[in-house]
Design a protein around this motif. Structure first.
Motif, PDB file in Angstrom:
ATOM      1  N   TRP A 114      11.918  -1.832   1.199  1.00 13.12           N
ATOM      2  CA  TRP A 114      11.324  -1.417  -0.063  1.00 13.12           C
ATOM      3  C   TRP A 114      10.337  -0.271   0.153  1.00 13.12           C
ATOM      4  CZ3 TRP A 114       6.735  -4.340  -2.513  1.00 13.12           C
ATOM      5  CH2 TRP A 114       6.555  -3.958  -3.847  1.00 13.12           C
ATOM      6  N   ALA A 115       9.423  -0.440   1.134  1.00 15.18           N
ATOM      7  CA  ALA A 115       8.429   0.588   1.431  1.00 15.18           C
ATOM      8  C   ALA A 115       9.077   1.859   1.968  1.00 15.18           C
ATOM      9  CB  ALA A 115       7.412   0.051   2.437  1.00 15.18           C
ATOM     10  N   GLY A 121       2.882   7.290   3.242  1.00 14.48           N
ATOM     11  CA  GLY A 121       4.140   7.021   3.916  1.00 14.48           C
ATOM     12  C   GLY A 121       4.059   7.133   5.418  1.00 14.48           C
ATOM     13  N   TYR A 122       2.838   7.394   5.938  1.00 15.33           N
ATOM     14  CA  TYR A 122       2.710   7.558   7.386  1.00 15.33           C
ATOM     15  C   TYR A 122       1.490   6.838   7.968  1.00 15.33           C
ATOM     16  CZ  TYR A 122       1.971   9.777  11.924  1.00 15.33           C
ATOM     17  OH  TYR A 122       1.760  10.003  13.259  1.00 15.33           O
ATOM     18  N   TYR A 123       0.298   7.071   7.423  1.00 14.13           N
ATOM     19  CA  TYR A 123      -0.915   6.601   8.082  1.00 14.13           C
ATOM     20  C   TYR A 123      -1.104   5.082   8.056  1.00 14.13           C
ATOM     21  CZ  TYR A 123      -2.136  11.416   8.845  1.00 14.13           C
ATOM     22  OH  TYR A 123      -2.104  12.715   9.278  1.00 14.13           O
ATOM     23  N   LEU A 173       1.915   6.872  -6.744  1.00 11.18           N
ATOM     24  CA  LEU A 173       0.852   7.681  -7.335  1.00 11.18           C
ATOM     25  C   LEU A 173       0.942   9.154  -6.926  1.00 11.18           C
ATOM     26  CD1 LEU A 173      -2.182   5.232  -6.942  1.00 11.18           C
ATOM     27  CD2 LEU A 173      -0.971   5.828  -9.043  1.00 11.18           C
ATOM     28  N   GLY A 174       1.948   9.472  -6.093  1.00 11.89           N
ATOM     29  CA  GLY A 174       2.163  10.862  -5.720  1.00 11.89           C
ATOM     30  C   GLY A 174       1.560  11.278  -4.399  1.00 11.89           C
ATOM     31  N   PHE A 175       1.146  10.301  -3.598  1.00  9.15           N
ATOM     32  CA  PHE A 175       0.529  10.625  -2.312  1.00  9.15           C
ATOM     33  C   PHE A 175       1.377  10.093  -1.159  1.00  9.15           C
ATOM     34  CE2 PHE A 175      -2.862  10.135  -5.459  1.00  9.15           C
ATOM     35  CZ  PHE A 175      -3.422  11.415  -5.417  1.00  9.15           C
ATOM     36  N   GLY A 176       2.690  10.230  -1.296  1.00  8.41           N
ATOM     37  CA  GLY A 176       3.609   9.685  -0.300  1.00  8.41           C
ATOM     38  C   GLY A 176       3.475  10.311   1.067  1.00  8.41           C
ATOM     39  N   ALA A 204       0.825  -1.207   0.000  1.00 12.94           N
ATOM     40  CA  ALA A 204       0.000   0.000   0.000  1.00 12.94           C
ATOM     41  C   ALA A 204       0.859   1.257   0.000  1.00 12.94           C
ATOM     42  CB  ALA A 204      -0.929  -0.009   1.212  1.00 12.94           C
ATOM     43  N   THR A 205       1.942   1.238   0.767  1.00  8.49           N
ATOM     44  CA  THR A 205       2.833   2.396   0.835  1.00  8.49           C
ATOM     45  C   THR A 205       3.492   2.662  -0.503  1.00  8.49           C
ATOM     46  OG1 THR A 205       3.271   2.019   3.187  1.00  8.49           O
ATOM     47  CG2 THR A 205       4.876   3.339   1.972  1.00  8.49           C
TER      48      THR A 205
END
Length: 240
Positions: free
Chosen positions: A117-118, A45-47, A38-41, A31-32
């Motif tokens: 990787w994530a 990248g947190y939640y 898609l540009g929503f890191g 998911a990360t």
């Protein structure tokens, strides 16, 4: 924990807890990566990692309590510095701090399947001190992240303690705080050493207390590096 209960707990870990956490780790990593690609890191990248971290605590019967959340503002960029008692420090801070951030972490963590990787896609900062040039590149990546308004979490000891006592602090994170004139927020993690110290492979149930101290704001002339290190270390030690 009594020996008979520990035996049942270890069976539960092998049969139920570990398989569930492996699946959760893979799903969180995928998911990360997809969300970041898609540009929503900033969000991905947190939640998702909050739920992932809390699962590690819930399934291990580790209770986490937090004090001092009123000391930080979600709209402010901070340099968080924490003591490093054990592996559950990561799940405690990720799951319960309540402030979006990125880690400065050891280069070797890139090798962990799916997790490394994530982390790369989420733009965590891997610390490479293999050469002066590599160290400079690490600092440049951290500077780009901070200049974008993101906060950082650093373990200034550099590695988990072997004894439960704090190790000497390194200067790297503090130099960044001085350069960017960032408030430094000390974090005290108490109890993670009993849950899973670095010389053990599996956790035991326990209680971890995360204390978020008041920010150390730069003066009108900026931070004094030595004072900043001393004051933050004193704050962390004050509730251990």
């Amino acid at each position: 924990m009594p020996a008979i209960l520990l035996i049942f707990y270890r069976i539960y870990q092998v049969v139920i807890m570990c398989p569930l956490l492996i699946v959760a780790t893979i799903l969180t990593a995928v998911a990360t990566v997809i969300g970041s690609a898609l540009g929503f890191g900033g969000w991905w990248g947190y939640y998702p990692e909050i739920l992932w971290s809390r699962l590690f605590c819930w399934l291990a019967f580790v209770r986490v309590t937090v004090s001092g959340r009123e000391n930080i503002d979600s709209k402010v960029s901070y340099m968080f510095v924490a003591n490093h008692q054990g592996a559950y420090d990561i799940f405690t801070v990720y799951g319960y701090l309540g402030h979006n951030f990125r880690w400065m972490m050891k280069q070797s963590l890139q090798k962990i399947p799916f997790v490394g990787w994530a982390c790369r896609w989420a733009k965590q900062i891997f610390v490479d001190n293999s050469s002066p040039a590599a160290t400079r590149r690490t600092m440049e990546r951290a500077e780009r992240l901070l200049s974008g308004g993101m906060s950082l979490v650093v373990f200034p000891e550099g590695a988990r303690t072997w004894t439960g006592e704090m190790r000497p602090f390194k200067r790297g994170a503090y130099r960044l705080a001085v350069e960017f004139n960032l408030p430094v927020v000390p974090l005290t993690i108490d109890g993670a050493f009993r849950v899973l110290p670095r010389f053990k492979k599996l956790p035991v149930p326990g209680h971890i207390h995360l204390t978020i101290h008041k920010p150390i704001h730069p003066s009108t002339d900026g931070h004094d590096l030595s004072r900043l290190m001393e004051e933050s270390r004193s704050s962390i030690a004050s509730v251990l």
